[in-house]
Motif scaffolding. Structure first.
Motif, PDB file in Angstrom:
ATOM      1  N   VAL A  32      -3.120  -9.645  -0.407  1.00  0.00           N
ATOM      2  CA  VAL A  32      -3.999  -8.835  -1.646  1.00  0.00           C
ATOM      3  C   VAL A  32      -3.112  -7.417  -1.459  1.00  0.00           C
ATOM      4  O   VAL A  32      -3.024  -7.029  -2.640  1.00  0.00           O
ATOM      5  CB  VAL A  32      -5.392  -8.971  -1.355  1.00  0.00           C
ATOM      6  CG1 VAL A  32      -6.064  -7.927  -2.087  1.00  0.00           C
ATOM      7  CG2 VAL A  32      -5.877 -10.288  -1.420  1.00  0.00           C
ATOM      8  N   THR A  33      -3.173  -7.049  -0.364  1.00  0.00           N
ATOM      9  CA  THR A  33      -2.488  -5.642  -0.127  1.00  0.00           C
ATOM     10  C   THR A  33      -0.868  -5.564  -0.534  1.00  0.00           C
ATOM     11  O   THR A  33      -0.672  -4.615  -1.382  1.00  0.00           O
ATOM     12  CB  THR A  33      -2.280  -5.269   1.214  1.00  0.00           C
ATOM     13  OG1 THR A  33      -3.743  -5.403   1.775  1.00  0.00           O
ATOM     14  CG2 THR A  33      -1.662  -3.756   1.565  1.00  0.00           C
ATOM     15  N   ARG A  34      -0.249  -6.450  -0.530  1.00  0.00           N
ATOM     16  CA  ARG A  34       1.033  -6.694  -0.975  1.00  0.00           C
ATOM     17  C   ARG A  34       0.911  -6.531  -2.669  1.00  0.00           C
ATOM     18  O   ARG A  34       1.967  -5.934  -3.286  1.00  0.00           O
ATOM     19  CB  ARG A  34       1.911  -7.792  -0.417  1.00  0.00           C
ATOM     20  CG  ARG A  34       2.340  -7.477   0.922  1.00  0.00           C
ATOM     21  CD  ARG A  34       2.799  -8.805   1.371  1.00  0.00           C
ATOM     22  NE  ARG A  34       3.219  -8.634   2.982  1.00  0.00           N
ATOM     23  CZ  ARG A  34       3.627  -9.697   3.821  1.00  0.00           C
ATOM     24  NH1 ARG A  34       3.536 -10.741   3.275  1.00  0.00           N
ATOM     25  NH2 ARG A  34       3.514  -9.364   5.001  1.00  0.00           N
ATOM     26  N   ASP A  47       4.495   6.616  -4.030  1.00  0.00           N
ATOM     27  CA  ASP A  47       4.423   6.017  -2.655  1.00  0.00           C
ATOM     28  C   ASP A  47       3.011   6.727  -2.015  1.00  0.00           C
ATOM     29  O   ASP A  47       2.427   6.071  -1.544  1.00  0.00           O
ATOM     30  CB  ASP A  47       5.563   5.899  -1.889  1.00  0.00           C
ATOM     31  CG  ASP A  47       6.765   5.050  -2.316  1.00  0.00           C
ATOM     32  OD1 ASP A  47       6.329   4.074  -3.401  1.00  0.00           O
ATOM     33  OD2 ASP A  47       7.773   4.874  -1.639  1.00  0.00           O
ATOM     34  N   GLU A  48       3.028   7.961  -2.059  1.00  0.00           N
ATOM     35  CA  GLU A  48       1.788   8.565  -1.519  1.00  0.00           C
ATOM     36  C   GLU A  48       0.572   8.186  -1.929  1.00  0.00           C
ATOM     37  O   GLU A  48      -0.401   8.036  -1.235  1.00  0.00           O
ATOM     38  CB  GLU A  48       2.173  10.162  -1.484  1.00  0.00           C
ATOM     39  CG  GLU A  48       3.253  10.581  -0.928  1.00  0.00           C
ATOM     40  CD  GLU A  48       4.752  10.603  -1.417  1.00  0.00           C
ATOM     41  OE1 GLU A  48       4.553  10.136  -2.692  1.00  0.00           O
ATOM     42  OE2 GLU A  48       5.604  10.729  -0.888  1.00  0.00           O
ATOM     43  N   SER A  55      -4.564   2.662   1.850  1.00  0.00           N
ATOM     44  CA  SER A  55      -4.634   2.970   3.457  1.00  0.00           C
ATOM     45  C   SER A  55      -3.672   1.939   4.134  1.00  0.00           C
ATOM     46  O   SER A  55      -3.825   1.452   5.090  1.00  0.00           O
ATOM     47  CB  SER A  55      -5.940   2.519   3.799  1.00  0.00           C
ATOM     48  OG  SER A  55      -7.137   3.190   3.300  1.00  0.00           O
ATOM     49  N   VAL A  56      -2.417   2.193   3.638  1.00  0.00           N
ATOM     50  CA  VAL A  56      -1.241   1.684   4.312  1.00  0.00           C
ATOM     51  C   VAL A  56      -0.155   2.630   4.470  1.00  0.00           C
ATOM     52  O   VAL A  56      -0.308   3.937   3.772  1.00  0.00           O
ATOM     53  CB  VAL A  56      -0.847   0.502   3.415  1.00  0.00           C
ATOM     54  CG1 VAL A  56      -1.708  -0.661   3.473  1.00  0.00           C
ATOM     55  CG2 VAL A  56      -0.130   0.955   1.974  1.00  0.00           C
ATOM     56  N   GLU A  62       7.677   0.685   1.410  1.00  0.00           N
ATOM     57  CA  GLU A  62       9.109   0.450   0.936  1.00  0.00           C
ATOM     58  C   GLU A  62       9.449  -0.672   1.387  1.00  0.00           C
ATOM     59  O   GLU A  62      10.305  -1.309   0.821  1.00  0.00           O
ATOM     60  CB  GLU A  62       9.674   1.437   1.950  1.00  0.00           C
ATOM     61  CG  GLU A  62       9.560   3.077   1.352  1.00  0.00           C
ATOM     62  CD  GLU A  62       9.822   4.150   2.378  1.00  0.00           C
ATOM     63  OE1 GLU A  62      10.455   3.740   3.374  1.00  0.00           O
ATOM     64  OE2 GLU A  62       9.693   5.458   2.062  1.00  0.00           O
ATOM     65  N   ARG A  63       8.864  -1.460   2.270  1.00  0.00           N
ATOM     66  CA  ARG A  63       9.164  -2.651   2.976  1.00  0.00           C
ATOM     67  C   ARG A  63       8.843  -3.888   1.903  1.00  0.00           C
ATOM     68  O   ARG A  63       9.639  -4.735   1.510  1.00  0.00           O
ATOM     69  CB  ARG A  63       8.566  -3.095   4.327  1.00  0.00           C
ATOM     70  CG  ARG A  63       9.284  -4.254   5.007  1.00  0.00           C
ATOM     71  CD  ARG A  63       8.648  -4.296   6.474  1.00  0.00           C
ATOM     72  NE  ARG A  63       7.325  -4.022   6.601  1.00  0.00           N
ATOM     73  CZ  ARG A  63       6.882  -2.873   7.295  1.00  0.00           C
ATOM     74  NH1 ARG A  63       7.675  -2.048   7.799  1.00  0.00           N
ATOM     75  NH2 ARG A  63       5.751  -2.392   7.322  1.00  0.00           N
TER      76      ARG A  63
END
Length: 84
Positions: A32-34, A47-48, A55-56, A62-63
């Motif tokens: 789900v996060t990905r 990204d920020e 909360s990652v 980036e990965r």
């Protein structure tokens, strides 16, 4: 700040796949996060902003981007991890 190398573009089928994964029932938190990272990045979030909202760490974002560009829909699949 260095220019991003891995900027993936989501097609309609890919976007539908990730959204279906989020709407589906039994999915791991990692998947789900990905999926959320990829969807928010496709919407143009920085990204920020993604890191704060989900909360990652930035390294995770980036990965995930790199794996998506290199592997496409295989980006969410589990890779073997060292352990028992």
């Amino acid at each position: 700040m260095p220019q991003k190398i891995y900027l993936g573009r989501l097609g309609d089928a890919e976007r539908e796949h990730w959204e279906q994964l989020l709407r589906g029932g039994r999915t791991t938190t990692r998947h789900v996060t990905r999926a959320r990272i990829l969807l928010e990045a496709a919407e143009g979030w920085t990204d920020e902003r993604i890191a704060e909202a989900l909360s990652v760490g930035r390294a995770t974002i980036e990965r995930t981007r790199r794996r998506f560009v290199e592997c496409n829909l295989e980006a969410l699949k589990k890779r073997p991890r060292p352990g028992q």
